[in-house]
Design a protein around this motif. Sequence first.
Motif, PDB file in Angstrom:
ATOM      1  N   ASP A 156       0.810  -1.222   0.000  1.00  0.00           N
ATOM      2  CA  ASP A 156       0.000   0.000   0.000  1.00  0.00           C
ATOM      3  C   ASP A 156       0.840   1.268   0.000  1.00  0.00           C
ATOM      4  O   ASP A 156       0.511   2.236  -0.693  1.00  0.00           O
ATOM      5  CB  ASP A 156      -0.948   0.013   1.208  1.00  0.00           C
ATOM      6  CG  ASP A 156      -2.069  -1.002   1.046  1.00  0.00           C
ATOM      7  OD1 ASP A 156      -2.556  -1.514   2.074  1.00  0.00           O
ATOM      8  OD2 ASP A 156      -2.451  -1.276  -0.111  1.00  0.00           O
ATOM      9  N   ALA A 157       1.914   1.267   0.766  1.00  0.00           N
ATOM     10  CA  ALA A 157       2.738   2.484   0.826  1.00  0.00           C
ATOM     11  C   ALA A 157       3.362   2.773  -0.531  1.00  0.00           C
ATOM     12  O   ALA A 157       3.437   3.925  -0.976  1.00  0.00           O
ATOM     13  CB  ALA A 157       3.819   2.321   1.895  1.00  0.00           C
ATOM     14  N   ALA A 158       3.804   1.727  -1.208  1.00  0.00           N
ATOM     15  CA  ALA A 158       4.382   1.926  -2.537  1.00  0.00           C
ATOM     16  C   ALA A 158       3.317   2.442  -3.498  1.00  0.00           C
ATOM     17  O   ALA A 158       3.579   3.314  -4.321  1.00  0.00           O
ATOM     18  CB  ALA A 158       4.977   0.624  -3.055  1.00  0.00           C
ATOM     19  N   ALA A 159       2.107   1.892  -3.379  1.00  0.00           N
ATOM     20  CA  ALA A 159       1.019   2.306  -4.277  1.00  0.00           C
ATOM     21  C   ALA A 159       0.630   3.759  -4.030  1.00  0.00           C
ATOM     22  O   ALA A 159       0.251   4.466  -4.953  1.00  0.00           O
ATOM     23  CB  ALA A 159      -0.182   1.394  -4.088  1.00  0.00           C
ATOM     24  N   THR A 160       0.721   4.177  -2.803  1.00  0.00           N
ATOM     25  CA  THR A 160       0.397   5.567  -2.501  1.00  0.00           C
ATOM     26  C   THR A 160       1.493   6.494  -3.009  1.00  0.00           C
ATOM     27  O   THR A 160       1.218   7.557  -3.557  1.00  0.00           O
ATOM     28  CB  THR A 160       0.241   5.767  -0.979  1.00  0.00           C
ATOM     29  OG1 THR A 160      -0.720   4.826  -0.502  1.00  0.00           O
ATOM     30  CG2 THR A 160      -0.232   7.186  -0.658  1.00  0.00           C
ATOM     31  N   ALA A 161       2.736   6.073  -2.844  1.00  0.00           N
ATOM     32  CA  ALA A 161       3.853   6.915  -3.270  1.00  0.00           C
ATOM     33  C   ALA A 161       3.962   6.985  -4.787  1.00  0.00           C
ATOM     34  O   ALA A 161       4.325   8.025  -5.350  1.00  0.00           O
ATOM     35  CB  ALA A 161       5.159   6.366  -2.683  1.00  0.00           C
ATOM     36  N   LEU A 162       3.655   5.891  -5.451  1.00  0.00           N
ATOM     37  CA  LEU A 162       3.790   5.830  -6.912  1.00  0.00           C
ATOM     38  C   LEU A 162       2.681   4.930  -7.457  1.00  0.00           C
ATOM     39  O   LEU A 162       2.888   3.736  -7.702  1.00  0.00           O
ATOM     40  CB  LEU A 162       5.177   5.284  -7.280  1.00  0.00           C
ATOM     41  CG  LEU A 162       5.578   5.249  -8.751  1.00  0.00           C
ATOM     42  CD1 LEU A 162       5.403   6.606  -9.423  1.00  0.00           C
ATOM     43  CD2 LEU A 162       7.031   4.785  -8.888  1.00  0.00           C
ATOM     44  N   PRO A 163       1.488   5.487  -7.644  1.00  0.00           N
ATOM     45  CA  PRO A 163       0.334   4.667  -8.056  1.00  0.00           C
ATOM     46  C   PRO A 163       0.560   3.881  -9.347  1.00  0.00           C
ATOM     47  O   PRO A 163      -0.029   2.817  -9.540  1.00  0.00           O
ATOM     48  CB  PRO A 163      -0.783   5.706  -8.255  1.00  0.00           C
ATOM     49  CG  PRO A 163      -0.384   6.863  -7.417  1.00  0.00           C
ATOM     50  CD  PRO A 163       1.117   6.885  -7.446  1.00  0.00           C
TER      51      PRO A 163
END
Lengths: 277, 801, 171
Positions: free
Chosen positions: A66-73
């Motif tokens: 989730d954190a990666a998806a938020t930082a770089l969708p």
Amino acid sequence: MLARVGHDGKVLAGGQSLVPILSMRLAAPGHLVDVNGVTGLDGVEVRDDAVRVGALVRHAGLERHDAAATALPLLRQALHHVAHPAIRNRGTTVGSIAHADPAGEMPAVAVLTGAVVEVVSARGRREVAAADFFLGPLETVLEDDELVEAVRFGRLPAGTRTWFTESARRRGDYALAGVAVAVRMDGPVVAQARAAFVSVTPVPSVLDLTPALAGRTAEDLPLDGVAELVRGHVDPETDIHASAEYRRVLVDALTGRALAAAASAPDPAAPAAEGAA
Amino acid sequence: MSTRQVGEKVQRVEDPRLLTGNGRYLDDLGQGALQAAFVRSPHAHARITDIDVTDALDVDGVEGIYTYEDLDGRTGETLPVLIPHPSLTHPRTGHCLARDVVKHVGEAVVMVVARDRYLAEDACARIRVSYEPLPVVVGVEQARSGGHRVHDDVPDNVAAHLVQEVGDVEAALAAAPNTLTLELDIERSASMPLEGKGVYARWDTDDGSLRLYSSTQTSTGVRAAVAAKLGMPLAKVEVVTPDVGGGFGVKIVHPWPEEVLVPWAARRLGRDVKWTEDRREHFVSSSHERGQLQQVTVGFDDDGRLLGLDVRFWHDNGAYTPYGVIVPIITATQLLGPYKPGAYRVEWWSLYTNTVLVTPYRGAGRPQGCYAMERTMDAIAAHLGLDRAEVRSRNFIQPEEMPYDQGLMFQDGRPLRYDSGDFPASLAKLKALVGWDDFAAYRALAEREGRRVGIGIGCYVEGTGVGPYEGGVVQVETSGRVNVATGLTTQGQSHQTAFAQIVADELGVPMADVHVTTGDTRRMAYAVGTFASRGAVMSGNAVALAARVVRAKALRIAADALEVSPDDLDIADGVIAVKGAPGTSIDLKTVAVLSNPLRYAFDTSAQAATQFAGTFDPEKPPVADDDEPGLEGQDFYSPTQATFANGMHAAVVETDPVTAEIRILRYCVVHDCGTMVNPMVVEGQVHGGVAQGVGGALYERMVYDESGQLLNASFMDFLMPYATEVPHIETDHLETPSPLNPLGIKGAGEAGTIPVTAVIASALEDAEGFPIRSMPISPSELWELRLAHASDTAAPQEGSP
Amino acid sequence: MSEPVTEQLIEITLRVNGVPRTAAAPARRLLSDFLRHDLGLTGTHVGCEHGVCGACTVLLDGDPVRSCLLFAVTARGHEITTIEGIGDDPAALSPVQQAFVECHGLQCGFCTPGFVTTITAYLDEHPDPTPEQAREAVSGNLCRCTGYQNIVRSVLRAAEIRRERAGGDDR
């Protein structure tokens, strides 16, 4: 170990591309270096300027992060299209970049995000910009004794929306054509637009669409102008699944749809936007 | 009365076993056996100049390496032509291992037997075969031009040529107010079961006998062929078909070279030997089907009624003809569908090419015939501006005209005479199901949204249940267990359940007591095989008849024991009782005991049957002259002709105006297979057939390059549909029972596949407004067609309802 | 041509269906072959050996993977679940297995183990799929017999059975 056997060896991480080749006896390297047990390679690190993905991070693991998806969708948007879930459970994102298949989704994401490839060998470390990493279909600058330890996908400037779309004959197949777009909006108008493609260029490369799109709103994108730039940039081939000319039409249509979707998407960084994928 | 099983959606008895990893497919057997692998030709046409196996001999674990030179006795002869036919003037078959020349990529040249498959393949990789390439013939056009020959002694590459004619076609066409000519083509696909072929041979050195397991559709066929090739008496060969992971036609061919070579090696080495092919082998050394070029000239009146039909087609049969020319024969005859053609003439050529064999694949030539006829019907409708369903309707054979003789010889050598069917009723059901009459309104709505949609239709008739026969053996054990055996085989058709339903009903026993075995020559040695939608018709009826024999005997014995007439008795839940007086009864299992007078008592129930127990008449022998011991019956079903099932499909498709991507929005099926033993099973068969049809219409084709290389010999590039590519299928049934067999059954195995390519072409044509004559079609190809037709000035929607 | 592979055997121990299992096999033995031939667990099937058909799908630490694309040695230290581990007793079927029986989700049964493992893992993460989601969930496995319709129904029915067995319908 790669220093010893790299000249007649292959790295085995996910194996989703390599093992079929071995089973069909299309290649017979003398050695397989199974790196799956190596510690310290499976981390996903969200930094201020990049998302760093270790060599053993599976596509599925990154997709769920989730954190990666938020930082770089764009990561999650693209990973969703990679093969099938069972393949994503083993295949590694770094591995697919090192494999450099022109039909791969993640190499396109790498160049679009200005990724940096971290390479390690017995001789030391070096870093290669994604734009310089790919030499040709299935060919990169990696030497026989080198291993990609991680890829740092660059985070995109504030106000950037991304989208990924592709079209394949069947669910999960290699795409006939695909596109990743990054559109930076300045209020209601486009400030910058860039795209990278799947299956229609021999190596992934970035096309700057800003000249055609700057200053335009999401409702008023000049798709003819975009088409011209896209067609000038791509170089698809004809194969048993589709003609080159059809792929041009297809990637053109996909790019238009991707741009429209990105331009009209909410700002991923805005508080209201949750899990922008 | 027991609960009636036939006609019910009974859950399958085979499922719990198969769902828990307890299936026994070919490769699950013979864990200790040696394994075979093959060196196969990489060339489509070449002379073998040298085979050097020296380096392979060093591989650890190699037990034997064989070439044609090693094949002794009849194993060195060519493989048989299974179905000769007068039209097949130039049949050619290969050898088990190539002799001098290879004629397609994938032909076996060397066999290696080793401790395991990995080692066998290692050895194969080290064998060097030298070839001298020869000119290659690929595709019908190249074959018929006759420039190069696949077989030196076959001029123009023509394996077979046949003309069939009913009435005077030339006169009919000359007199017809309207004529049209269509050029059509269909490309190759293949059965492609998820489990490939496999053979496992157990050679018994002590008594010189062979037990052979093969993933086949005909155990008796394999038995006969292998016994012949190995020079063994039938009595020394048994063939057992294990669980089979799909057949769809490709496993009816026999003997495959491996079916001969594996037992041959087992005998030679005195060891068990096994072979299971990998996927690539299946692509290049099994068989394909569907490739034809067709030309149809049709004459019709202003109402769209057929007056004359002149069809010519060129069939690609690959490099050899081991299965004869069944496929083009079926195309030629089943093309007529549910229609009266007026005068009909069909001429076809079956041509050799340097490609993989062509043998029946689900549909077996019917899809091609249906395609030709249904494209023609659409063309007639377009030409006259009539509704496509209406045109078909005007040409239907009417129910009161049954039986209807088309005047041709069918694939079983018997008249093409439709026994039953109500085509108008089927069409009415289909139109209601898909909403045919409402489509114009739906299309208008879609157009306002910028969407492009079309509707298509296709009708077919299928001759099912061809002979010569099938048999059944039913036996009641003293425990009450009922054993049923029939000789044909099973590849997912639910025979264990369906035949148990039939016997349970016929005999009056609980289904749980009935156990069905198929495909084992030890249990039933007289059989033909599973193909041509004949399983339920043939073996269903055979086991019913065998069960009736047992029932009659049981009632006779029971009547004796109860001192009543057999007519007073009924059997329910395994108990024989007097109708209306359930207190007077005897268990079926007790009757089984009584039926077999014993000298020795093996268990307590046997005690009751020994010759010293119970009442007996000293003047009569324990087993009467005209009787046999045991509660067992055998009977056969042998039809005078095929029984004709029929069906009609409709599809709604959407095409993307820009990218030409194709989506099937709805798929509707109405079919008539007579009495359904298990409607759930029938529906499953239809679903599976439609999925293969969708694959063949939009995704699957075999792509050969001009040097005879199969470019897409893997699942990555041969596109079988996943769940997301197959539409939801809506079905409705009509049941016009067959008058030709006791149970009224018609076959359903191929129903789903037959019209799909025609239906999708029809729907695409309707959506796009231009003719679709070449299938399968991909978005890329549809897009190219759009370009080609873009210069046409405003073509109105042709053939819309 | 490279040097012949020396068939040096390695003792490979894997945890399969909750139990440590050991057999000696060469390093190049695929997990699918190791399970089937070295451990005798023939429920997992091989349809293509290039990762497309999914018949060989097993669970690795609970996630579906293609066992034909894994070497047995690479699977050391992981938990493997095969169809036999989902349930090997025909009289005591798991919810997914039971659903397949009720919905006629199999015909020849060859592809079935791959579907059952895939669906079992899927429902653990998505216990209440819509019909569209159910179809998506099974779109990575090939079936040549059923046309998929009854498999999709099996997914939905399995979700129901899971709820029923958990003690009544929660909705």
